[in-house]
Design an enzyme around this catalytic site. Structure first.
Site, PDB file in Angstrom:
ATOM      1  NE  ARG B  56       0.396 -12.436  -7.550  1.00 24.59           N
ATOM      2  CZ  ARG B  56       0.426 -12.351  -8.880  1.00 24.59           C
ATOM      3  NH1 ARG B  56       1.360 -12.986  -9.563  1.00 24.59           N
ATOM      4  NH2 ARG B  56      -0.471 -11.643  -9.518  1.00 24.59           N
ATOM      5  CG  ASP B  58       4.566  -4.974  -3.801  1.00 23.71           C
ATOM      6  OD1 ASP B  58       4.844  -5.790  -4.701  1.00 23.71           O
ATOM      7  OD2 ASP B  58       3.776  -4.025  -3.955  1.00 23.71           O
ATOM      8  NE  ARG B 206       4.287   0.589  -1.766  1.00 24.86           N
ATOM      9  CZ  ARG B 206       5.350  -0.072  -2.223  1.00 24.86           C
ATOM     10  NH1 ARG B 206       5.281  -1.379  -2.434  1.00 24.86           N
ATOM     11  NH2 ARG B 206       6.469   0.580  -2.449  1.00 24.86           N
TER      12      ARG B 206
END
Lengths: 259, 259
Positions: B56, B58, B206
């Site tokens: 999923r 972002d 990230r």
């Protein structure tokens, strides 16, 4: 202005041509040139500045290493860093940036001092349309044979009359150009064309790519490129490829002004 | 629906995450999932379809090789080419495409059958902001030393508790993950991070990149990565990098459903 009143700067630019009418100022639509000159003008108290480019890219054509020169008023206290960062600030939110700036002499011209231009053209060769590289590739579904394309490309190397590959509207006095590099290679789904010459005719790269795709998709044998060249007739060549895949990658000078 | 009523298809997707709220359906904003399911539904007479994704992503994160599966009504007469081209058509003008589609068994899951995910993160490391790659790179002006970054990255390889690198909101039961690949290299102005693991925690890539940039810009010594890891505290690590540079490049399965 007299020469005393001018300081001349070479600028290296990167821009995304999507949505612009091209480099040159036009009656309708936003040009890269108008944005650049407006940003440069703001740097010097909104006094007028003019620019000369090494290549007037068409609408939708990109640049990763365009070179231009700008004449600023001679009394403006500016350095290369201020030009790069200040113009970059004024150019927001447009996809146009100044990569570097260097002072040059008044007899130096981004256009007339240039001894080569290089372009890259990207073709996305697969069934699905581009999602990540939309407006940066030409989408060609037919499978392309890059070896055949290279064989066809080799007929164009060297000095020739490129009338068959110039736009009807091209204003150059002579259609003779010397092509130093024209290579085609594949990187996965991308077919990449690199080319380099002292100068190119209007639409020459896009017209050469359009014909090379006819060869790569086996609609034309590679030898047809020689015929097309010898015809000296725009109608003999293939279609003009769309601008999206084209990017001006560099401009060369006898001495690198940015070195 | 009973199992007899379903045909399950694996789809490989490419999308530009710019402007989307991410993969997952949300109350406000457009998600990739809602576009995909709407396009799939139109293929089968507007009957409802559901999808399961391998990741999923972002808001703002891109994918060049996402894998999902979709359950179509069993009586729908569709093949892989129709799914790819038909959904690609209905997905216009969005920057979302189906690269390929292949039928799979009902016990196959894009999410639970996956044995690895790979991501690439691109940093544009120069003074001028991005023009050609806007929304596809993280712009970092401080000069990055990729050798130092690699030295720091090596502390993260293997099995560890990655609590320091997971989002506070992360819902995974365990924070232990096994990092198989984490390499950093430079290509001109780009610094490219590639990573691969069976699975990642929410924001893990990230957050790792955010800390590696602290190392590359010499704000942290490489050894600090070991300290951060051992702290098991999100506050010990560096900032979360922006989503723009991140792209899910691939998902692996014991047997390639598209082979």
């Amino acid at each position: 202005m007299t020469e005393m009143d001018i300081s001349r700067w070479a600028l290296r630019l990167e821009y995304d041509g999507t949505g612009f009418v091209g480099w040159q100022k036009q009656q309708d639509g936003v040009s890269i040139q108008s944005l650049i000159e407006a940003a440069a003008s703001r740097l010097v108290g909104n006094r007028p500045v003019s620019s000369i480019t090494a290549g007037r890219t068409d609408a939708g054509v990109h640049a990763s290493g365009m070179v231009i020169h700008i004449d600023f008023p001679g009394d403006a206290k500016i350095n290369g860093r201020q030009i790069r960062d200040g113009m970059g600030y004024y150019l927001k939110p447009h996809r146009v940036v100044v990569l570097e700036a260097a002072q040059v002499s008044l007899d130096w011209s981004a256009r007339f001092s240039a001894i080569w231009r290089s372009y890259q053209f990207k073709i996305l060769n697969r069934q699905a349309r581009p999602a990540l590289q939309e407006t940066h590739v030409w989408h060609v579904k037919r499978v392309l044979d890059v070896d055949l394309m290279q064989e066809g490309a080799n007929y164009l190397l060297g000095s020739h009359d490129f009338t068959s590959f110039r736009a009807i509207a091209c204003q150059a006095r002579s259609a003779v150009r010397t092509l130093d590099v024209l290579t085609i290679h594949r990187e996965g789904e991308l077919v990449i064309v690199n080319t380099k010459a002292r100068s190119f005719l209007h639409h020459q790269v896009r017209n050469m790519v359009g014909s090379l795709v006819m060869v790569g998709s086996r609609q034309w044998p590679p030898e047809k490129m020689r015929e097309v060249l010898e015809a000296r007739n725009r109608c003999a060549a293939g279609p003009t490829s769309p601008p999206d895949g084209l990017c001006l990658t560099g401009v060369g000078y006898p001495e690198d002004p940015f070195a």
